[in-house]
Write a protein that holds these residues in place. Structure first.
Motif, PDB file in Angstrom:
ATOM      1  N   GLU A  44      -2.285   6.136  -3.488  1.00  8.77           N
ATOM      2  CA  GLU A  44      -1.223   6.672  -4.656  1.00  8.77           C
ATOM      3  C   GLU A  44      -1.143   8.183  -4.549  1.00  8.77           C
ATOM      4  OE1 GLU A  44      -3.412   4.283  -5.147  1.00  8.77           O
ATOM      5  OE2 GLU A  44      -2.310   2.533  -5.622  1.00  8.77           O
ATOM      6  N   LYS A  79     -12.228  -1.420  -8.390  1.00  4.96           N
ATOM      7  CA  LYS A  79     -11.878  -0.055  -7.945  1.00  4.96           C
ATOM      8  C   LYS A  79     -12.929   0.889  -8.767  1.00  4.96           C
ATOM      9  CE  LYS A  79      -7.157  -0.775  -6.454  1.00  4.96           C
ATOM     10  NZ  LYS A  79      -5.660  -0.535  -6.686  1.00  4.96           N
ATOM     11  N   SER A 109       2.908  -6.454  -4.768  1.00  3.91           N
ATOM     12  CA  SER A 109       2.129  -5.303  -4.826  1.00  3.91           C
ATOM     13  C   SER A 109       3.006  -3.802  -5.010  1.00  3.91           C
ATOM     14  CB  SER A 109       0.960  -5.216  -3.774  1.00  3.91           C
ATOM     15  OG  SER A 109       0.113  -4.314  -4.157  1.00  3.91           O
ATOM     16  N   ALA A 110       2.819  -2.902  -4.190  1.00  3.93           N
ATOM     17  CA  ALA A 110       3.512  -1.830  -4.051  1.00  3.93           C
ATOM     18  C   ALA A 110       5.134  -2.312  -3.708  1.00  3.93           C
ATOM     19  CB  ALA A 110       3.440  -0.670  -2.812  1.00  3.93           C
ATOM     20  N   GLY A 167       1.021  -1.297   0.032  1.00  4.70           N
ATOM     21  CA  GLY A 167       0.008  -0.024   0.068  1.00  4.70           C
ATOM     22  C   GLY A 167       0.817   1.462   0.084  1.00  4.70           C
ATOM     23  N   ASP A 227      -6.292  -5.590  -8.617  1.00  2.00           N
ATOM     24  CA  ASP A 227      -5.952  -4.451  -8.207  1.00  2.00           C
ATOM     25  C   ASP A 227      -5.475  -3.444  -9.075  1.00  2.00           C
ATOM     26  OD1 ASP A 227      -6.121  -6.087  -5.658  1.00  2.00           O
ATOM     27  OD2 ASP A 227      -5.169  -4.388  -4.799  1.00  2.00           O
TER      28      ASP A 227
HETATM   29  C1  DHB Z   1      -1.522  -2.126  -2.995  1.00  2.00           C
HETATM   30  C2  DHB Z   1      -2.718  -2.320  -3.613  1.00  2.00           C
HETATM   31  C3  DHB Z   1      -3.449  -1.705  -4.262  1.00  2.00           C
HETATM   32  O1  DHB Z   1      -4.506  -1.726  -4.756  1.00  2.00           O
HETATM   33  C4  DHB Z   1      -2.919  -0.315  -4.587  1.00  2.00           C
HETATM   34  O2  DHB Z   1      -3.478   0.618  -5.205  1.00  2.00           O
HETATM   35  C5  DHB Z   1      -1.576  -0.009  -4.195  1.00  2.00           C
HETATM   36  C6  DHB Z   1      -0.963  -1.040  -3.429  1.00  2.00           C
HETATM   37  C7  DHB Z   1      -0.757  -3.035  -2.233  1.00  2.00           C
HETATM   38  O3  DHB Z   1      -1.302  -4.153  -1.716  1.00  2.00           O
HETATM   39  O4  DHB Z   1       0.262  -2.928  -1.944  1.00  2.00           O
END
Ligand code: DHB
Length: 466
Positions: free
Chosen positions: A354, A340, A163-164, A77, A418
């Motif tokens: 973000e 989303k 993810s991030a 995240g 995501d």
């Molecule tokens: C993450 C998940 C997301 O949907 C996002 O927009 C940014 C980061 C994550 O899990 O790190």
């Protein structure tokens, strides 16, 4: 005076853990500050080394000087990603990954990285972009600066994240030694060394944020309900509550505009398939690029079917005589569902993670696309486009300005919503087109997650390093 960035192999905790049926003995070197002028307590790292390397042993074909250095991060995240350790009870922890890597004979380095909520005592933000990547680069520089002191082969650094954290890993691979980061690295007193790496492992990297909104609408335009989980942490447990919503008529208009913008962006990338044919889209969003993604999903379903999985769990997959024969794209997307609303990343009211990432020292959140700035529903600033580009791995694959990692393994679950499949597909394709070694798959029925195939990941690493 002793050098504060010099690794000292004499100060460690001996440790043992059971991994499956194997006992793994290792040395833990913890809480090492990896920059000379840290601005936050999180800028420390942990090093874990298999015990055998200190008495001349070979493990899985590696020695003290040849072992790969595996650097997983805990970023999620775009929040701060604390340094990790085996047995860590925190929900973000990759404790199992660390232990499995040690069992395999890898040296593991887990660095704590600043994130979008990091603040100092004056409540100023210290972890907005590009801090996450500056810290990760500083950690790699520390490892390379300590070549010969710190066990493992600094020419065999592999980053890993989800993810991030996957975005962090791919940005490390793309932006090695890029000029943009030199000043912020100097400011925190990074070790004098390079930060290019050998290989990238990334799971569902949420990257290319400048184009992620458009890619999302290219994929999900026409699906107007969204379904997601609200996550909160209580007593180290992740508690998820489902929430649902419907796109407003205004959001549906924006969705169409973003979809059209994606076609222009995609066609400007000059992507090609393995045979050299252009991967493009027409004005309706159809074309060879979309077919290439459909092919990846079909191959994924075919592999799962061959392994005995019922691949008709998601609507839109046709199976005839034990062969996956077709994918009905709209039905499949309805089945995996939209997660989303619109825009998916650069929220018009600055409410997304973000937006927060692109804040600055005194500003909690900003827009990072001109589109959302133009449609903003709040009084808002736009982040510098040069900053937005600098934290986008694709930037470094369009014009040569960095040392790009030669080896890449990218996984993006076939049920992940995501970010659009297009985002990982663009990265994997651009890398392959530029001649880098890419292993890319969309694992079947796999949601937004990571580290789910460690034996295969480690086999990939062994094939490159042993
Ligand atoms: C993450 C998940 C997301 O949907 C996002 O927009 C940014 C980061 C994550 O899990 O790190």
């Amino acid at each position: 005076m002793t050098d504060p960035l010099r690794f000292n192999e004499k100060i460690y905790d001996p440790a043992t853990a059971t991994v499956g049926t194997t006992r793994v003995t290792y040395r833990a070197f913890k809480d090492l500050t990896y920059v000379a002028q840290p601005v936050d307590d999180c800028q420390k790292l942990n090093v874990f080394v298999p015990e055998g390397y200190f008495n001349g042993q070979t493990i899985n074909g590696y020695t003290r000087v040849t072992a790969p250095i595996f650097m997983p991060n805990t970023v999620g995240g775009y929040l701060p990603g604390p340094r990790d350790f085996p047995g860590n009870p925190a929900p973000f922890s990759g404790s199992t990954t660390i232990l499995q890597a040690l069992k395999r004979g890898y040296v593991v380095v887990s660095a704590g990285l600043r994130g979008r909520t990091t603040q100092n005592l004056q409540n100023e933000y210290l972890g907005k972009a590009p801090a996450f990547i500056v810290d990760m680069k500083a950690a790699v520089r520390y490892v390379k600066y300590n070549a010969g002191w710190l066990p493992g082969n600094p020419d065999r650094i592999i980053t890993n994240g989800t993810s991030a954290g996957g975005a962090t890993s791919v940005l490390m691979g793309a932006s090695g030694n890029a000029d943009f980061f030199e000043t912020p690295l100097q400011e925190i007193g990074a070790a004098p060394a390079t930060d290019d790496i050998f290989a990238v492992s990334a799971y569902c990297p949420v990257h290319n944020l400048a184009h992620a909104d458009a890619a999302y609408e290219w994929q999900f335009n026409g699906i107007n309900q969204w379904h997601r989980q609200r996550v909160r942490i209580e007593n180290n447990q992740r508690i998820c509550t489902p929430i649902h919503g419907q796109l407003s008529p205004d959001e549906q208009v924006l969705s169409r505009e973003l979809k059209a913008a994606f076609v222009l962006y995609l066609n400007g990338l000059g992507l090609r398939d393995v045979a050299g044919n252009p991967l493009t889209l027409d004005a309706a969003g159809e074309g060879s690029f979309k077919q290439a993604i459909e092919r990846e999903i079909l191959m994924s379903a075919q592999r799962a079917l061959a392994a005995g999985t019922d691949v008709t769990k998601y609507a839109g997959v046709s199976v005839t005589n034990q062969m996956v024969t077709g994918l009905d794209w709209p039905r499949y997307l309805h089945a995996i569902t939209r997660m989303k609303s619109v825009p998916a990343f650069d929220a018009l009211n600055l409410s997304n993670p973000e937006n927060d990432l692109f804040g600055n020292r005194l500003t909690p959140a900003r827009h990072f696309t001109q589109f959302s700035q133009d449609h903003s529903t709040v009084s808002a600033l736009l982040a510098d486009p040069l900053l937005v580009a600098a934290v986008n791995p694709i930037t470094y694959l369009m014009t040569k300005q960095s040392h790009v990692a030669p080896h890449w393994r990218i996984r993006h679950g076939a049920a992940d919503r995501d970010t659009s499949f297009a985002i990982s597909m663009i990265l994997a394709t651009k890398l392959a087109n530029r001649g880098y070694d890419v292993d890319f798959r969309l694992p079947w029925a796999t949601p937004h997650s990571g580290d789910y195939d460690l034996p295969e990941l480690f086999q990939w690493i062994d094939n490159l390093c042993r």
